[in-house]
Each structure stands twice: as C-alpha cells, then as structure tokens.
Write a protein that holds these residues in place. Structure first.
Motif, short mmCIF file in Angstrom:
data_model
loop_
_atom_site.label_atom_id
_atom_site.label_comp_id
_atom_site.label_asym_id
_atom_site.label_seq_id
_atom_site.Cartn_x
_atom_site.Cartn_y
_atom_site.Cartn_z
N THR A 11 0.92 -1.15 0.10
CA THR A 11 0.04 -0.09 0.03
C THR A 11 0.91 1.18 0.01
OG1 THR A 11 -1.83 -1.24 1.36
CG2 THR A 11 -1.78 1.09 1.24
N ARG A 12 1.93 1.22 0.88
CA ARG A 12 2.71 2.59 0.97
C ARG A 12 3.46 2.76 -0.46
NH1 ARG A 12 5.35 5.47 4.55
NH2 ARG A 12 7.67 5.60 4.38
N ALA A 61 1.25 10.91 0.73
CA ALA A 61 2.25 10.30 1.77
C ALA A 61 1.65 10.27 3.18
CB ALA A 61 3.45 11.46 1.89
N TRP A 62 0.91 11.25 3.67
CA TRP A 62 0.17 11.19 4.70
C TRP A 62 -0.67 9.63 5.17
CZ3 TRP A 62 -5.41 11.77 5.55
CH2 TRP A 62 -5.53 11.94 7.01
N LEU A 63 -1.17 9.29 3.79
CA LEU A 63 -2.14 7.88 3.82
C LEU A 63 -1.20 6.82 4.04
CD1 LEU A 63 -4.79 8.77 1.13
CD2 LEU A 63 -5.12 8.80 3.66
N VAL A 78 1.15 3.81 15.02
CA VAL A 78 1.14 5.01 14.40
C VAL A 78 0.12 4.96 13.27
CG1 VAL A 78 2.15 6.94 12.86
CG2 VAL A 78 3.52 5.86 14.47
N ASN A 79 -1.36 5.67 13.65
CA ASN A 79 -2.41 5.47 12.52
C ASN A 79 -2.36 6.87 11.82
OD1 ASN A 79 -3.11 2.88 13.17
ND2 ASN A 79 -4.58 3.57 14.92
N LEU A 80 -3.42 7.07 11.15
CA LEU A 80 -3.45 8.29 10.30
C LEU A 80 -3.32 9.78 10.99
CD1 LEU A 80 -6.25 7.56 7.71
CD2 LEU A 80 -3.87 7.52 7.28
N VAL A 81 -3.74 9.76 12.22
CA VAL A 81 -3.86 11.13 12.72
C VAL A 81 -3.24 10.77 14.28
CG1 VAL A 81 -5.43 12.28 11.55
CG2 VAL A 81 -6.28 11.02 13.46
N ASP A 109 -7.32 -1.55 30.00
CA ASP A 109 -8.18 -0.89 30.46
C ASP A 109 -9.60 -1.18 29.60
OD1 ASP A 109 -8.11 0.20 27.66
OD2 ASP A 109 -7.61 2.17 28.48
N GLY A 110 -9.95 -2.24 29.13
CA GLY A 110 -11.28 -2.60 28.44
C GLY A 110 -11.52 -1.97 27.10
N THR A 111 -10.64 -1.24 26.55
CA THR A 111 -10.78 -0.71 25.35
C THR A 111 -10.07 -1.48 24.13
OG1 THR A 111 -9.07 0.71 25.45
CG2 THR A 111 -10.97 1.69 26.33
N SER A 112 -10.20 -1.06 22.91
CA SER A 112 -9.57 -1.72 21.74
C SER A 112 -8.90 -0.52 21.10
CB SER A 112 -10.61 -2.34 21.02
OG SER A 112 -10.05 -3.02 19.94
N LEU A 113 -7.87 -1.02 20.40
CA LEU A 113 -7.05 -0.07 19.42
C LEU A 113 -6.67 -0.67 18.18
CD1 LEU A 113 -5.58 2.59 19.30
CD2 LEU A 113 -3.51 1.37 20.08
N GLY A 114 -7.32 -0.04 17.04
CA GLY A 114 -7.16 -0.25 15.87
C GLY A 114 -5.66 -0.03 15.53
N VAL A 115 -4.97 -0.89 14.82
CA VAL A 115 -3.63 -1.02 14.42
C VAL A 115 -3.44 -0.95 12.84
CG1 VAL A 115 -1.33 -2.04 14.59
CG2 VAL A 115 -2.74 -2.16 16.46
N MET A 116 -3.83 0.15 12.24
CA MET A 116 -3.74 0.39 10.91
C MET A 116 -2.41 0.03 10.12
SD MET A 116 -5.78 3.78 10.46
CE MET A 116 -6.12 3.71 8.76
#
Length: 149
Positions: A11-12, A61-63, A78-81, A109-116
C-alpha cells in the motif's frame, strides 16, 4: 531486542509511487504551459499546477503513514492522525478476525485500539504473518494472550 517495524509495504509503495507520478505530471504540465498566445499562463498559474501536484503527493504520503514499531519496552502504534505508545503490560490480546480492516489490540483498560499498520486488504498473507509475529512478541513479553482468530 532491536526495534521491528510492521507496515503495509505494498500500500505504501503504491501510494508514494502514485504521489510521485502525480507530482511529476503536474510539474511537467506547469513547465509546458504556453507563455505566449491569446491567454498566456503566468508564473502564478504554473505554481498553482506544481502546488497541486505537491498537495496530492503530501496527502498520499500522509495516507502511507500507518505503522507499528515494536521494541523491548512496548509498541508504538502510528495511525493516520494518532500516535500511541503502549507498554507490553497494557496489551491483553492481538486480534485479526476475518473481515477486519486491520489488527486490533485489546487493552488492559477494556478498550480496543486499531492498528492500521497491519492491514489484510492488499496483502492478506503478509498481514497474517505480521499479526502472528506481533502476537508472538506480546506473548513473549508475558502480557499477550492467544487471540489471533
């Protein structure tokens, strides 16, 4: 442990190549615009064309920014923002389920984090290898639980 980086390389490569081509084409057009005739193209017009190409390159480049950097202390997602640093103790499970757009980390902490930085969209086999490697690293550091489904 040396730092290991996971990122969607295909993709990059596509995004940066397309951005470079767009920038090159817009710059070439800016140079080739006629300076004479009934409606001459001025310096501002040429700069606008080149600037448009530069803007397209910057957005692409940002994408291409998402990545995951793993080291002995934890991981940096490191995700988009956003950029988030996690200690190994914060990671409960690494998940990549069928249909997921990218890996998800279940956190203490019970949350979920997307790893793009690990996405099966373009390279499914590579994403599965990367997700398994990330899960193995989490388990190796004593905090991960089997969860790659």
């Amino acid at each position: 442990m040396p730092a290991v980086t996971f990122r969607p390389t295909r993709t990059r490569a596509v995004l940066l190549t397309a951005g470079g081509v767009a920038f090159g084409m817009f710059t070439l057009i800016a140079v080739l615009l006629p300076a004479d005739g009934a409606r001459p193209w001025g310096t501002g017009d040429r700069l606008a064309f080149a600037g448009t190409g530069a803007l397209i390159l910057a957005v692409l480049a940002w994408l291409s920014r998402p990545k995951v950097v793993v080291d002995a202390e934890g991981i940096t997602v490191v995700n988009l923002v956003t950029r988030r640093r996690l200690a190994w103790a914060e990671i409960v499970r690494v998940n990549l389920r069928a249909g997921d757009a990218w890996v998800h980390l279940d956190l203490a902490d019970g949350t979920s984090l997307g790893v793009m930085g690990i996405q099966p969209g373009v390279g499914r086999e590579q994403a599965l290898r990367d997700a398994r490697a990330l899960r193995a690293l989490a388990e190796e550091h004593g905090t991960g639980q089997p969860g790659l489904r």
